[in-house]
Design a protein around this motif. Structure first.
Motif, short mmCIF file in Angstrom:
data_model
loop_
_atom_site.label_atom_id
_atom_site.label_comp_id
_atom_site.label_asym_id
_atom_site.label_seq_id
_atom_site.Cartn_x
_atom_site.Cartn_y
_atom_site.Cartn_z
N UNK A 156 -3.71 -4.04 -8.31
CA UNK A 156 -3.00 -3.55 -7.13
C UNK A 156 -3.42 -1.87 -7.12
N UNK A 157 -3.28 -1.21 -7.77
CA UNK A 157 -3.72 0.31 -7.94
C UNK A 157 -4.93 0.48 -7.61
N UNK A 158 -5.87 -0.23 -8.40
CA UNK A 158 -7.24 -0.26 -8.35
C UNK A 158 -7.94 -0.49 -7.01
N UNK A 159 -7.32 -1.67 -6.52
CA UNK A 159 -7.60 -2.22 -4.90
C UNK A 159 -7.35 -0.90 -4.05
N UNK A 160 -6.06 -0.40 -4.22
CA UNK A 160 -5.56 0.50 -3.25
C UNK A 160 -6.56 1.87 -3.20
N UNK A 161 -7.03 2.09 -4.43
CA UNK A 161 -7.59 3.18 -4.67
C UNK A 161 -9.06 2.99 -4.14
N UNK A 162 -9.56 1.95 -4.09
CA UNK A 162 -10.89 1.51 -3.44
C UNK A 162 -10.68 1.47 -2.07
N UNK A 194 10.56 4.56 -21.39
CA UNK A 194 10.55 5.76 -20.78
C UNK A 194 9.59 6.68 -21.18
N UNK A 195 9.09 6.46 -22.38
CA UNK A 195 8.33 7.25 -23.38
C UNK A 195 7.37 6.64 -24.27
N UNK A 196 6.06 6.75 -24.18
CA UNK A 196 5.56 5.51 -24.95
C UNK A 196 4.29 6.44 -25.87
N UNK A 197 3.74 5.97 -26.87
CA UNK A 197 2.50 6.53 -27.56
C UNK A 197 1.33 5.81 -26.90
N UNK A 198 1.32 4.68 -26.40
CA UNK A 198 0.35 3.96 -25.64
C UNK A 198 0.62 3.39 -24.19
N UNK A 199 0.07 3.65 -23.29
CA UNK A 199 0.46 3.23 -21.89
C UNK A 199 -0.66 2.98 -21.05
N UNK A 200 -0.66 2.27 -19.99
CA UNK A 200 -1.65 2.06 -18.91
C UNK A 200 -1.28 2.79 -17.87
N UNK A 201 -2.49 3.25 -17.13
CA UNK A 201 -2.61 4.23 -15.97
C UNK A 201 -3.88 4.13 -15.17
N UNK A 202 -3.75 4.24 -13.83
CA UNK A 202 -4.94 4.43 -13.07
C UNK A 202 -4.85 5.82 -12.74
N UNK A 203 -6.04 6.46 -12.75
CA UNK A 203 -6.04 7.82 -12.34
C UNK A 203 -7.09 7.82 -11.24
N UNK A 204 -6.73 9.08 -10.46
CA UNK A 204 -7.68 9.33 -9.36
C UNK A 204 -8.07 11.00 -9.75
N UNK A 205 -9.44 10.97 -9.35
CA UNK A 205 -10.12 12.25 -9.70
C UNK A 205 -10.97 12.74 -8.47
N UNK A 206 -10.98 14.03 -8.02
CA UNK A 206 -11.81 14.32 -7.13
C UNK A 206 -12.46 15.66 -7.45
N UNK A 207 -13.63 15.89 -7.05
CA UNK A 207 -14.35 17.25 -7.04
C UNK A 207 -14.63 17.46 -5.67
N UNK A 208 -14.25 18.84 -5.21
CA UNK A 208 -14.29 18.93 -3.84
C UNK A 208 -14.72 20.71 -3.72
N UNK A 209 -15.12 20.87 -2.41
CA UNK A 209 -15.60 22.06 -1.87
C UNK A 209 -14.21 23.18 -1.81
#
Length: 423
Positions: free
Chosen positions: A183-189, A278-293
């Motif tokens: 879901x997160x990846x589809x929304x990011x696309x 609440x706090x884990x050593x391994x977890x899943x995440x979708x990250x967004x990154x931008x390089x901008x002016x």
């Protein structure tokens, strides 16, 4: 890292802004300026001596062509020490530049003028709140009990296989994880982010470039034999795609998203606030990154914040947005918004996303540049945002949606899970 010329030309401003982050080693600023003065002095002496050596070499050549051998030998004798003197100066310059670099990387990024000058998380500014907090029955369970009740995540089995903080997701729990990621990846696309699949191990240069080293070395898992680090977030490999690159201004904004597992040692974490997911050593995440002016980065920061908020709204989760104070900000950030969801059974807010503008801090380490309209080389601005980290999202979904029938799945996820309830 901060740009040396900015530190030199804006000493008082740098000291003032570092104080907002409660940076203790303010004396480093003057040390850096003093080293820079010494560096420039030696560089000037070296340049002048090199110019004299070049002029002498040209004069010797001219005299030899004119047949004035004795005069040429006299000039040659006078200039014979130039080469050794230049070498000595360059050796000094190398030592000073190394010391200068060692000190400058210890300075955090300067906070934006809007950053509150607080000391801890209690001083963060609540920008807005959205949604109603669910009213649960008196026998509502915290998520760690729901995990056991519905047999969807096994924390103890994770301890057996790896250790505390490495859960094993099962059945509908595993399917919910996969549903959220897709879901997160589809929304990011749909938002215009290009998906990339990146390594979950990075080298030292990559970890340095995005500011994890030397600041967060103790929080990262290290693979000693290969000198590699397990990533704490996809921000590290994704942003490093552009390390040592000159991009075209027309490419802005450069937008990427990536799903990865993330690894954090979280040394010293204990207590009720780290129970369950609440706090884990391994977890899943979708990250967004931008390089901008650079002229657009704060406009983009607001857009990224609104995007994360829309995700939370679609998941039907009550949330609030915080502007982090100086004492609670990361080493590399100039301005950060945290998004927190309300976990109704725990009766507390849980951070699920940080959206940050790093301005030129990472770009200076990365050496990611572009030519502006005047043809001048300029550093890009980098931003990133969690969109989203899964564990606390799952915790809030489980707690807020518990019913007599089971755990209700938010409608937007049902096409992904293929079920409406965890029962």
């Amino acid at each position: 890292m901060l740009q040396l010329n900015y530190i030199r030309e804006n000493r008082d401003t740098v000291i003032e802004r570092l104080a907002v982050k409660h940076f203790k080693e303010i004396g480093l600023v003057n040390e850096i300026i003093s080293l820079d003065e010494e560096r420039r002095k030696i560089q000037s002496e070296s340049d002048a001596l090199s110019a004299e050596a070049n002029a002498a070499a040209k004069q010797i050549g001219d005299l030899m062509r004119q047949g004035k051998k004795e005069e040429a030998e006299t000039v040659k004798s006078k200039s014979s020490g130039y080469k050794e003197q230049v070498k000595q100066l360059l050796d000094q310059l190398g030592t000073i530049e190394a010391a200068l670099n060692e000190k400058i990387v210890q300075l955090p990024n300067l906070p934006h003028q809007s950053v509150p000058a607080g000391v801890s998380a209690e001083d963060n500014e609540v920008v807005l709140s959205h949604g109603e907090i669910p009213a649960l029955s008196e026998d509502a369970l915290p998520h760690w009990e729901l995990l056991n009740k519905y047999d969807i995540v096994d924390l103890e089995l994770g301890v057996k296989v790896a250790g505390a903080g490495f859960p094993i997701y099962k059945g509908k729990g595993a399917k919910l994880q996969r549903a959220l990621i897709n879901f997160f990846l589809d929304q990011a696309a749909e938002e215009g982010y290009e998906e990339v699949q990146v390594p979950i191990l990075v080298n030292e240069d990559s970890a340095f470039a995005t500011g994890q080293l030397p600041d967060k070395e103790g929080q990262m898992y290290y693979v000693g034999n290969d000198n590699l680090y397990l990533i704490p977030t996809a921000e590290v490999p994704v942003t490093n795609i552009y390390r040592d690159e000159i991009v075209k201004e027309a490419q802005f904004p450069i937008k990427h998203c990536a799903y990865t597992p993330c690894f954090r040692r979280e040394a010293g974490s204990y207590g009720a606030h780290v129970r369950g997911l609440n706090r884990l050593h391994q977890f899943d995440k979708v990250e967004t990154v931008q390089l901008v002016h650079p002229e657009k980065s704060y406009e983009v920061l607001e857009e990224m914040s609104l995007y994360v908020q829309r995700l939370l709204q679609k998941l039907e989760l009550p949330y609030r947005v915080l502007r982090l104070c100086g004492g609670d900000m990361s080493f590399t950030s100039a301005l950060t918004y945290d998004m927190e969801v309300y976990s109704s059974a725990q009766k507390r807010w849980l951070e699920v996303s940080s959206v940050s503008n790093f301005e030129t801090y990472q770009a200076n380490r990365l050496k990611v540049r572009f030519k502006n309209a005047d043809g001048k080389m300029q550093l890009a601005h980098t931003l990133n945002g969690s969109a989203l980290a899964l564990p606390r999202i799952v915790a809030a979904i489980l707690e807020n949606n518990q019913t007599e029938k089971g755990i209700r799945i938010p409608a937007v996820l049902v096409p992904y899970t293929k079920f409406e309830y965890i029962d």
